[in-house]
Design a protein around this motif. Structure first.
Motif, PDB file in Angstrom:
ATOM      1  N   ALA A 190      -5.147   4.402   4.490  1.00 19.41           N
ATOM      2  CA  ALA A 190      -4.933   3.120   4.428  1.00 19.41           C
ATOM      3  C   ALA A 190      -6.290   2.455   4.301  1.00 19.41           C
ATOM      4  O   ALA A 190      -6.455   1.144   4.006  1.00 19.41           O
ATOM      5  CB  ALA A 190      -4.209   2.629   5.317  1.00 19.41           C
ATOM      6  N   ILE A 214      -8.047   0.386   1.731  1.00 20.56           N
ATOM      7  CA  ILE A 214      -7.271  -0.806   1.034  1.00 20.56           C
ATOM      8  C   ILE A 214      -7.644  -2.001   1.891  1.00 20.56           C
ATOM      9  O   ILE A 214      -7.362  -2.122   3.133  1.00 20.56           O
ATOM     10  CB  ILE A 214      -5.806  -0.289   1.219  1.00 20.56           C
ATOM     11  N   MET A 249      -1.831  -5.996  -5.157  1.00 18.51           N
ATOM     12  CA  MET A 249      -1.879  -4.960  -3.965  1.00 18.51           C
ATOM     13  C   MET A 249      -1.023  -3.712  -4.652  1.00 18.51           C
ATOM     14  O   MET A 249      -1.349  -2.753  -4.019  1.00 18.51           O
ATOM     15  CB  MET A 249      -1.594  -5.219  -2.775  1.00 18.51           C
ATOM     16  N   LEU A 307      -0.749   0.088  -3.136  1.00 17.42           N
ATOM     17  CA  LEU A 307       0.365   0.489  -2.147  1.00 17.42           C
ATOM     18  C   LEU A 307       1.047   1.468  -2.611  1.00 17.42           C
ATOM     19  O   LEU A 307       1.454   2.239  -1.932  1.00 17.42           O
ATOM     20  CB  LEU A 307       1.047  -0.902  -1.847  1.00 17.42           C
ATOM     21  N   TYR A 332      -0.938   4.646  -1.958  1.00 17.05           N
ATOM     22  CA  TYR A 332      -0.807   4.761  -0.544  1.00 17.05           C
ATOM     23  C   TYR A 332       0.565   5.561  -0.310  1.00 17.05           C
ATOM     24  O   TYR A 332       0.566   6.599   0.450  1.00 17.05           O
ATOM     25  CB  TYR A 332      -0.825   3.500   0.043  1.00 17.05           C
ATOM     26  N   PHE A 367       1.024   9.155   1.165  1.00 14.54           N
ATOM     27  CA  PHE A 367       1.516   9.429   2.489  1.00 14.54           C
ATOM     28  C   PHE A 367       2.643  10.392   2.510  1.00 14.54           C
ATOM     29  O   PHE A 367       2.763  11.160   3.231  1.00 14.54           O
ATOM     30  CB  PHE A 367       1.951   8.011   3.053  1.00 14.54           C
TER      31      PHE A 367
END
Lengths: 208, 208, 208, 208
Positions: D33, D36, D52, D56, D59, D63
């Motif tokens: 993160a 970002i 975004m 995201l 991400y 993750f």
């Protein structure tokens, strides 16, 4: 370590999950500060604090938020006797939201208006709900907890799911209207009183 | 692990709190270096060290500061037998100040004058005071320690509360006036002598 | 955890020191990658790898270096029975150098010539020497180890003090002259043979 | 902690290796993160999410990838009874690839076309293969596992080696063609069914 007296199936799994989560919390809380830099020009210490005020305030609020979430996480996991794959997944969701918090905190600096605050509080409330999901799964679906009355399980659910959003909203509200702190104090004291009545056995936390 | 011989209510809580704090210390100490970059142009190794000198000095001082704070933290927590919510909160205050240290260290690079140094030493002194708060709460309010004489508890309080600020101030002073190191040595040796007289039982640290 | 069979004065101290060091190693090794960014323009995967080649090579070398240092650190600490304040200080010196490695690695990107390589290898050799200091203090001054023959203690000293610098120098040499890898293999195999003759009891590592 | 009932040669080594790996996983997952940042200008919350969105999404995918790799890692190490130097080396290879993931994730933002996706999925597949190497070494070469049937060992090998790449490819595919999620569900359920038939003893995970 604390596994000896729990007699459950997979304490090693639970233990590793807790350590992994703790590390993510610790990193996220420390990274909150990493984008804060001192100003290039400042005249005297008072000017320095004036210039850095908004960032330090946002830092303090976010630090408290991660702290409250870590307390909730500890509270949930201290009641678990074992872990499974489902718990891994829901816990990962919590950690994924926690790791985004430094970025969401930057929002507060860039544009200190109602919408940024709304996104911020909404994000914190989401973390609470995800934590509630972890607990709901552990207590009602996966049966990962030690035996406990349903009322207590529901109380824990409400507490971990709603507290982060409520406390975060109240904190930001109190920065504007100081009497909000009284509301916050009432909330914390009230929850502790109810919690004590429902869970009269502090010795249970040994299996954290 | 070390919980077996303490017989207290919540060793798991204490253990997780220590691990969490250690992780924050470790991250903060490692991040001290993250904003240091090599210069783009340098001619020969001597020039490289001349150019990087101030940053490396600030890094070394801050590394030592976090180290001293970690020692103090370990010292405090090795004397605790259990944790509670209040300890969480005061400990979080310490960690929040520790995590700001990389940013405060940058101050020393940007503007290497008396005011930057003052803010820096003041911040370190604040960390010490926060650590003193943790200990005062644990020893005198929350009764979280193993039984110990009051004189020892007061000595620990003074030591953890004042040592970080004193040592940091003396270190920076000694960089300018070398005879400051003698003062520092006297301080450390004196404290160790007093500490040994007050706490003749090193075996007590087993419950760290 | 592993404290039960060691019967020493402060296993908690040693345990916390190991965890703290591990965290610093883990953070330093992960931060090695943080300054590497993909190029803004690249045409095809081959071009991407050509552009990123030097950074990825430096990353791989530094990752191996931190890995070797971590092995050495584990090797040293697995032979310790307890910790004290002196060990804290020397260990902090090692960690301070480890945390600088990401910055020193950047040197290799910026200016890929003999001097940058010299600074890099010198820094790694310094880490080895600092680790040797930790061991020399623990084994000969602080008497923190379990009983062992002096020859073994000296062998461990030479191994942890010289290996990082030697392996790092040989690795970089081997990137230019491939027959360096044979030298490296001979070094590792030779050390293992000597090590096995001197320490015929692998079961001793239980107290890591 | 969980070492008491394993009776093996070097539980301390294994334990430290697991903690070190966990820390690297936790740091890598949190650093995903860190690059970002919120956009400088945004009008309303909807616009913020539109701007975004791609970051995201990347991400969330990364993750999940680190999460799956951590599950695999835990699965592998829960079956080990001890560690040795070879395991250290292969495990370091896995960690080195994991630590690169934040950088590879940036590729997905910069240039969201087929080639960037190919590099990304290839990198994740490589992590899986490296994990397979860890397991193959531990189970077939180093004999580091508790006794188990060969069919189970081979099943674990295929699972840890192929799952990360497969799940990552399927996830990205499913973002474009939603019926890919059904394939993914079938894969996970199928693997769990086969896994349960081959390993009917969940209590074995205690030594994680």
């Amino acid at each position: 370590m604390s596994d000896t007296n729990s007699g459950d199936a997979s304490p090693g799994h639970l233990h590793r999950l807790v350590l992994f989560s703790d590390a993510v919390f610790a990193i996220a809380i420390t990274l909150l500060a990493i984008e804060i830099h001192p100003p290039h020009h400042w005249r005297g210490i008072a000017d320095l604090f004036v210039q850095m005020g908004p960032k330090l305030t946002a830092y303090a609020v976010s630090f408290a938020v991660v702290g409250v979430c870590w307390f909730s996480h500890r509270r949930v996991f201290s009641r678990l006797a074992r872990a499974n794959g489902g718990l891994d997944v829901f816990n990962l969701l919590v950690l994924g939201l926690i790791a985004l918090l430094p970025m969401v905190t930057e929002l507060l600096w860039e544009k200190h208006d109602g919408e940024a605050v709304l996104v911020y509080v909404g994000h914190v409330a989401l973390i609470g709900l995800a934590m509630g999901l972890v607990w709901a799964y552990a207590a009602f679906v996966g049966k990962l907890t030690e035996p406990m009355p349903v009322t207590e399980a529901v109380f824990v659910l409400l507490r971990v799911a709603l507290l982060p959003g409520l406390m975060c909203g109240l904190t930001i509200f109190s920065l504007v209207k100081p009497w909000g702190w009284a509301l916050m104090a009432a909330l914390v004291i009230g929850l502790n009183l109810v919690g004590r009545r429902l869970t009269p056995r502090p010795a249970k936390e040994t299996a954290a």
